[in-house]
Design an enzyme around this catalytic site. Structure first.
Site, PDB file in Angstrom:
ATOM      1  N   ASP A 139      -0.107  -0.567   3.004  1.00 53.30           N
ATOM      2  CA  ASP A 139      -1.461   0.136   3.167  1.00 53.30           C
ATOM      3  C   ASP A 139      -2.889  -0.673   3.508  1.00 53.30           C
ATOM      4  O   ASP A 139      -3.724   0.076   3.854  1.00 53.30           O
ATOM      5  CB  ASP A 139      -2.058   0.794   1.978  1.00 53.30           C
ATOM      6  CG  ASP A 139      -0.940   1.445   1.553  1.00 53.30           C
ATOM      7  OD1 ASP A 139      -0.111   2.598   2.935  1.00 53.30           O
ATOM      8  OD2 ASP A 139      -0.012   2.215   0.757  1.00 53.30           O
TER       9      ASP A 139
ATOM     10  N   HIS B 122       2.481  -4.812  -5.370  1.00 53.04           N
ATOM     11  CA  HIS B 122       3.915  -4.022  -4.788  1.00 53.04           C
ATOM     12  C   HIS B 122       5.250  -4.043  -6.091  1.00 53.04           C
ATOM     13  O   HIS B 122       4.568  -4.676  -6.201  1.00 53.04           O
ATOM     14  CB  HIS B 122       4.370  -4.300  -3.419  1.00 53.04           C
ATOM     15  CG  HIS B 122       5.391  -2.833  -2.370  1.00 53.04           C
ATOM     16  ND1 HIS B 122       6.156  -2.362  -3.444  1.00 53.04           N
ATOM     17  CD2 HIS B 122       4.785  -2.063  -2.334  1.00 53.04           C
ATOM     18  CE1 HIS B 122       6.354  -1.412  -3.402  1.00 53.04           C
ATOM     19  NE2 HIS B 122       5.842  -0.567  -1.552  1.00 53.04           N
TER      20      HIS B 122
END
Ligand code: CMC
Length: 434
Positions: A369, A311
């Site tokens: 996700d 991320h």
């Protein structure tokens, strides 16, 4: 300005020896910011920051992230507390208005959203202009943008009432558009929203009911879906939110701005990652092949990345992924899913990557996700709809950020500059001389 002036930052030009004082502002929490608005005027230099990794583009009171500590707050409330105790519409109210609603505010908000879920009848014709095999995100970009062609009575961005009507319409109608995009792709009739169902339940109903058979929504699945919506509702100044703000900074209407946000979300480095996770798992195919894919992910000369890992901001852990991991196991238990090869593969990949030195050293953890893709798969949502669901959830974040921007007197049209490396001025050459 709500920021308190703290101190100054001195910038020295080593060539000329000149020094410049730049104001430094303090937020309520998080890093200070150096105010460079006068930098170009004073120094004739721009800053250079591709990907905006060190650039704050606005003031905001909506969402706070501390990537090192794995903290995510909506209006000050930790995401895990909201995921455990709140529900999606209450969270929408919080993001939009700044505080949790009291009982009557909540009832009124839920009632208003519930009664704006239907689409103008003519949208049915509009949908039929798309090919049946269109990706639902392509349909979303088109149909959400087209809301501005149907709802002319809420397009005045300078009127607070218009802005709020558009915001409610977007929160209420985007799930209906999403479900219709799915129904259209499988050739089934559109299912009308039901006002007796909760937000997440109604969405699952619009996705899976048919005129021939109703769909009884499991409480666990509706709860898991509601949690996914809460976890994805806002995330500070990410790519799609910045796109919405940039589009809105020119005065574009909110429906057009949200359509721009949907386009930005579609990419696999952002919202498209949940679909890409499943594609990757399908490609890996078998637990025995995991090591070769991990090797590919580490290879500098190979563009392959392990989807659902890493991320831009979270360099410790993604707090949304923590909550989602728990939901993921609850859903798999409720559905009695064991021995589903793709999901077993996902769990094994998670285990191996968490132990691998390359991923550990770079602080590449499974992100939200990774787990949302697995939950969607277990619920029976097709892969092409994964990013669409992210868009459904994020609509409230986008529209809250858009409203905040419109109300911010310091905001200007977004207009970054560049480091130009092209040709200097040169004279046009006639075609016959080239
Ligand atoms: N697989 C393998 N290596 C990776 C990965 C990955 N998924 N992510 C980052 N790296 C490596 C990268 O090659 C670099 O290595 P080195 O230092 O040796 O050059 C290092 O880790 C740092 O990566 P970066 O590209 O500087 O990180 P970034 O902040 O620019 O990228 C990211 C963040 C999310 C785009 C990236 O991690 C990625 O592409 N992940 C896969 C896609 C994904 O899951 N995206 C969803 C993000 S969460 C949902 C959302 O909020 O939108």
């Amino acid at each position: 300005m709500t920021l308190e002036k703290n101190n100054t930052f001195t910038l020295t030009n080593n060539n000329s020896g000149e020094s410049f004082e730049l104001p430094v502002f303090k937020g309520s929490v998080g890093p200070d910011v150096i105010d460079i608005r006068k930098l170009y005027g004073d120094t004739n230099c721009f800053t250079y920051d591709p990907g905006f990794t060190s650039t704050g583009s606005c003031e905001s009171k909506i969402t706070y992230i501390d990537g090192d500590e794995g903290i995510l707050l909506y209006r000050g409330y930790p995401i895990d507390q909201l995921a455990d105790n709140s529900d999606y519409l209450e969270t929408c109210y919080l993001l939009l208005f700044g505080d949790l609603p009291n009982q009557s505010q909540k009832e009124s908000f839920v009632n208003d959203i519930t009664h704006h879920t239907m689409l103008h009848e003519q949208f049915n014709t509009f949908f039929h202009g798309f090919r049946r095999d269109a990706h639902p995100m392509a349909v979303m970009c088109g149909v959400v943008g087209a809301l501005s062609a149907f709802y002319h009575d809420s397009l005045d961005i300078n009127d607070p009432h218009h802005r709020m009507v558009s915001s409610y319409r977007l929160i209420a109608k985007v799930p209906t558009i999403a479900a219709q995009a799915y129904k259209y792709s499988v050739g089934q009739p559109f299912i009308t929203p039901r006002n007796d169902l909760g937000f997440a339940e109604n969405f699952l109903h619009m996705m899976f009911a048919t005129p021939a058979e109703d769909y009884v929504v499991s409480k666990t699945l509706a709860k898991a879906m509601d949690r996914i919506l809460i976890l994805h509702a806002d995330h500070e100044q990410n790519a799609s939110t910045s796109t919405v703000r940039l589009a809105g900074s020119s005065g574009a209407n909110p429906f057009a701005c949200i359509a721009a946000g949907i386009a930005s979300l579609w990419g696999p480095a952002h919202g498209g990652a949940n679909e890409a996770v499943l594609k990757m798992l399908n490609e890996i195919g078998d637990v025995s092949k995991i090591p070769s894919f991990i090797k590919k992910a580490k290879d500098k000369d190979d563009p392959f990345r392990l989807m659902g890992f890493g991320h831009r901001v979270y360099k410790n852990f993604d707090p949304r992924a923590k909550v989602m991991q728990q939901s993921c196991h609850e859903v798999l238990d409720e559905l009695g899913i064991k021995g589903e090869p793709l999901l077993d593969l996902a769990m094994e990949l998670e285990r191996i990557a968490l132990e691998d030195e390359y991923f550990v050293n770079r602080k590449l953890y499974p992100n939200v996700d990774f787990y949302s893709g697995i939950i969607f798969k277990a619920i029976g949502i097709p892969e092409t709809m994964f990013t669409v669901l992210f868009a459904v959830a994020r609509t409230v974040g986008w529209i809250s950020q858009w409203n905040e921007m419109i109300e911010d007197p310091t905001q200007k049209i977004g207009r970054p500059r560049q480091l130009y490396l092209g040709e200097n001025k040169r004279d046009y050459i006639e075609l016959s001389n080239r």
